[in-house]
Design a protein around this motif. Sequence first.
Motif, PDB file in Angstrom:
ATOM      1  N   ARG A   1     -12.085  -0.104   2.577  1.00 49.90           N
ATOM      2  CA  ARG A   1     -11.880  -0.222   1.136  1.00 49.90           C
ATOM      3  C   ARG A   1     -10.407  -0.138   0.742  1.00 49.90           C
ATOM      4  O   ARG A   1      -9.987  -0.799  -0.215  1.00 49.90           O
ATOM      5  CB  ARG A   1     -12.687   0.855   0.407  1.00 49.90           C
ATOM      6  CG  ARG A   1     -12.289   2.290   0.753  1.00 49.90           C
ATOM      7  CD  ARG A   1     -13.320   3.280   0.224  1.00 49.90           C
ATOM      8  NE  ARG A   1     -12.977   4.676   0.477  1.00 49.90           N
ATOM      9  CZ  ARG A   1     -13.167   5.289   1.629  1.00 49.90           C
ATOM     10  NH1 ARG A   1     -13.693   4.632   2.648  1.00 49.90           N
ATOM     11  NH2 ARG A   1     -12.854   6.566   1.767  1.00 49.90           N
ATOM     12  N   TYR A   2      -9.612   0.664   1.457  1.00 53.29           N
ATOM     13  CA  TYR A   2      -8.197   0.795   1.106  1.00 53.29           C
ATOM     14  C   TYR A   2      -7.348  -0.306   1.735  1.00 53.29           C
ATOM     15  O   TYR A   2      -6.266  -0.611   1.234  1.00 53.29           O
ATOM     16  CB  TYR A   2      -7.670   2.161   1.539  1.00 53.29           C
ATOM     17  CG  TYR A   2      -8.228   3.293   0.715  1.00 53.29           C
ATOM     18  CD1 TYR A   2      -7.891   3.436  -0.634  1.00 53.29           C
ATOM     19  CD2 TYR A   2      -9.103   4.226   1.272  1.00 53.29           C
ATOM     20  CE1 TYR A   2      -8.410   4.460  -1.395  1.00 53.29           C
ATOM     21  CE2 TYR A   2      -9.630   5.257   0.515  1.00 53.29           C
ATOM     22  CZ  TYR A   2      -9.283   5.374  -0.821  1.00 53.29           C
ATOM     23  OH  TYR A   2      -9.800   6.398  -1.578  1.00 53.29           O
ATOM     24  N   ARG A   3      -7.828  -0.889   2.804  1.00 51.78           N
ATOM     25  CA  ARG A   3      -7.082  -1.986   3.418  1.00 51.78           C
ATOM     26  C   ARG A   3      -7.229  -3.269   2.614  1.00 51.78           C
ATOM     27  O   ARG A   3      -6.278  -4.042   2.476  1.00 51.78           O
ATOM     28  CB  ARG A   3      -7.560  -2.195   4.852  1.00 51.78           C
ATOM     29  CG  ARG A   3      -6.804  -3.268   5.606  1.00 51.78           C
ATOM     30  CD  ARG A   3      -7.251  -3.366   7.049  1.00 51.78           C
ATOM     31  NE  ARG A   3      -7.030  -2.114   7.771  1.00 51.78           N
ATOM     32  CZ  ARG A   3      -7.326  -1.928   9.063  1.00 51.78           C
ATOM     33  NH1 ARG A   3      -7.861  -2.928   9.755  1.00 51.78           N
ATOM     34  NH2 ARG A   3      -7.088  -0.775   9.636  1.00 51.78           N
ATOM     35  N   TYR A   4      -8.421  -3.503   2.063  1.00 54.37           N
ATOM     36  CA  TYR A   4      -8.668  -4.698   1.238  1.00 54.37           C
ATOM     37  C   TYR A   4      -9.276  -4.251  -0.090  1.00 54.37           C
ATOM     38  O   TYR A   4     -10.476  -4.417  -0.340  1.00 54.37           O
ATOM     39  CB  TYR A   4      -9.619  -5.660   1.949  1.00 54.37           C
ATOM     40  CG  TYR A   4      -9.198  -6.004   3.352  1.00 54.37           C
ATOM     41  CD1 TYR A   4      -8.150  -6.891   3.580  1.00 54.37           C
ATOM     42  CD2 TYR A   4      -9.844  -5.424   4.450  1.00 54.37           C
ATOM     43  CE1 TYR A   4      -7.758  -7.205   4.878  1.00 54.37           C
ATOM     44  CE2 TYR A   4      -9.456  -5.733   5.747  1.00 54.37           C
ATOM     45  CZ  TYR A   4      -8.408  -6.617   5.956  1.00 54.37           C
ATOM     46  OH  TYR A   4      -8.025  -6.926   7.232  1.00 54.37           O
ATOM     47  N   PRO A   5      -8.475  -3.652  -0.971  1.00 61.91           N
ATOM     48  CA  PRO A   5      -9.039  -3.049  -2.194  1.00 61.91           C
ATOM     49  C   PRO A   5      -9.696  -4.052  -3.145  1.00 61.91           C
ATOM     50  O   PRO A   5     -10.800  -3.809  -3.633  1.00 61.91           O
ATOM     51  CB  PRO A   5      -7.826  -2.372  -2.831  1.00 61.91           C
ATOM     52  CG  PRO A   5      -6.642  -3.072  -2.259  1.00 61.91           C
ATOM     53  CD  PRO A   5      -7.016  -3.477  -0.887  1.00 61.91           C
ATOM     54  N   TRP A   6      -9.002  -5.165  -3.421  1.00 60.67           N
ATOM     55  CA  TRP A   6      -9.566  -6.110  -4.384  1.00 60.67           C
ATOM     56  C   TRP A   6     -10.803  -6.837  -3.855  1.00 60.67           C
ATOM     57  O   TRP A   6     -11.808  -6.921  -4.573  1.00 60.67           O
ATOM     58  CB  TRP A   6      -8.499  -7.112  -4.841  1.00 60.67           C
ATOM     59  CG  TRP A   6      -7.763  -6.626  -6.047  1.00 60.67           C
ATOM     60  CD1 TRP A   6      -6.513  -6.144  -6.111  1.00 60.67           C
ATOM     61  CD2 TRP A   6      -8.288  -6.556  -7.381  1.00 60.67           C
ATOM     62  NE1 TRP A   6      -6.196  -5.774  -7.399  1.00 60.67           N
ATOM     63  CE2 TRP A   6      -7.268  -6.019  -8.197  1.00 60.67           C
ATOM     64  CE3 TRP A   6      -9.505  -6.881  -7.952  1.00 60.67           C
ATOM     65  CZ2 TRP A   6      -7.437  -5.820  -9.556  1.00 60.67           C
ATOM     66  CZ3 TRP A   6      -9.681  -6.674  -9.315  1.00 60.67           C
ATOM     67  CH2 TRP A   6      -8.649  -6.146 -10.103  1.00 60.67           C
ATOM     68  N   PRO A   7     -10.794  -7.402  -2.648  1.00 58.84           N
ATOM     69  CA  PRO A   7     -12.043  -7.999  -2.136  1.00 58.84           C
ATOM     70  C   PRO A   7     -13.196  -6.997  -2.116  1.00 58.84           C
ATOM     71  O   PRO A   7     -14.335  -7.348  -2.437  1.00 58.84           O
ATOM     72  CB  PRO A   7     -11.665  -8.450  -0.728  1.00 58.84           C
ATOM     73  CG  PRO A   7     -10.197  -8.697  -0.800  1.00 58.84           C
ATOM     74  CD  PRO A   7      -9.670  -7.647  -1.731  1.00 58.84           C
ATOM     75  N   PHE A   8     -12.914  -5.741  -1.747  1.00 60.50           N
ATOM     76  CA  PHE A   8     -13.973  -4.749  -1.724  1.00 60.50           C
ATOM     77  C   PHE A   8     -14.490  -4.466  -3.129  1.00 60.50           C
ATOM     78  O   PHE A   8     -15.715  -4.397  -3.350  1.00 60.50           O
ATOM     79  CB  PHE A   8     -13.454  -3.460  -1.081  1.00 60.50           C
ATOM     80  CG  PHE A   8     -14.449  -2.337  -1.124  1.00 60.50           C
ATOM     81  CD1 PHE A   8     -15.460  -2.256  -0.188  1.00 60.50           C
ATOM     82  CD2 PHE A   8     -14.384  -1.360  -2.115  1.00 60.50           C
ATOM     83  CE1 PHE A   8     -16.392  -1.218  -0.236  1.00 60.50           C
ATOM     84  CE2 PHE A   8     -15.309  -0.333  -2.158  1.00 60.50           C
ATOM     85  CZ  PHE A   8     -16.312  -0.256  -1.212  1.00 60.50           C
TER      86      PHE A   8
END
Length: 373
Positions: A45-52
């Motif tokens: 979730r923190y590596r890809y915040p917007w896609p998540f």
Amino acid sequence: MRSAILMIAVAAAGLTTGEVRPFDGAGGFALLLLGLAAIAGIPWRYRYPWPFALGAIVVGLVSAVATYLPLVGVFVIATRRRTTETVLVLVLSVAAAVGNIVVGVPDVEEMLFLLGGAVAFLTTSAVGGLLAGNRRAMVEDLRERLARAEADRAVRDEQARAAERRRIAGEMHDRLGHRLSLLSVHAGALALRTDLSARTVRESAEVLRDTTHRAMEDLRTIVQVLNEPPCPEEDDPPGAEDLTAVEELVAEARAAGADVSLRSTALLMVSPPGRPLAGVAYRVVREGLTNAARHSPGAAVEVVLDGRPGRDLTVTVHSGCTGDRPAPEGAGTGLVGLRERVETLTGGTLAHGPLPDGYRLRAVLPWTKERHA
């Protein structure tokens, strides 16, 4: 571990809402798998915040098991501390929750209750994310400051060591010049005098040999410590060879009102330590008395000299504490330079630190029989 706990909590909370969108048939099973797949993306979730976050909102609309996943998405975006992004994802999450509840709950009272709860949960998640983001930024700032402080301290320590090396090299340079001048005088006398007795010639030869030996020791010391051009610095005070300068230091401290005692079991009168050993011991005592006056004024201080030729000369400065806690070590570079002098000039060791009843500075200096003035 945190991600695993969060995945279990979101899935368990989503399964309790199965009565709103029951998992019937192949379609229901597919939506269940979709929701579980979205929940499985929590560790990233923190590596890809917007896609998540966007995926959580979309999947939460169609899969009951992922109903509470948008809460995690809102929290993650809020930790970035960007107001526009946080408001946008919060509005999208609230809109999705409103549409989901309006379509799935026909009862008006229950609908309003669920709408209020959804808005409250999402808003709380956003606020929590902002607080967590602020805390994370504060921790990172403190870590950067600590790293800079450690780097600055390392630079100061290195500068102190380099300055002490220059001072040592300067002192050794002057001493070596003195040795060489003595060699020149004695050699010249032997060359000019032809009427000297054999005994006088032998004595002069012994003086030349002894002076040459000491000059070579000084030269080796210069080679060890000389990494930059030497700078002039004060030499050891008169009386340093037999440590009478230490007695003068203690007397001066007593005259200034300090409670200082001197206890010596070293065989100084039989065989004085000479330079550079005595000079290093003098500086250890001076540094100890200075730190005691600075950190624990009014406390009792004991200076102990112990040792004999062929063994170690131990110099200990023990200062008491004026309160319930021992004196702090301080942040100066005096001890750094002193350690450099102790290790380079004598090959000894220096230890310092707090004790239950005060603070101790202790140097162990090898005292060979050849170390004389």
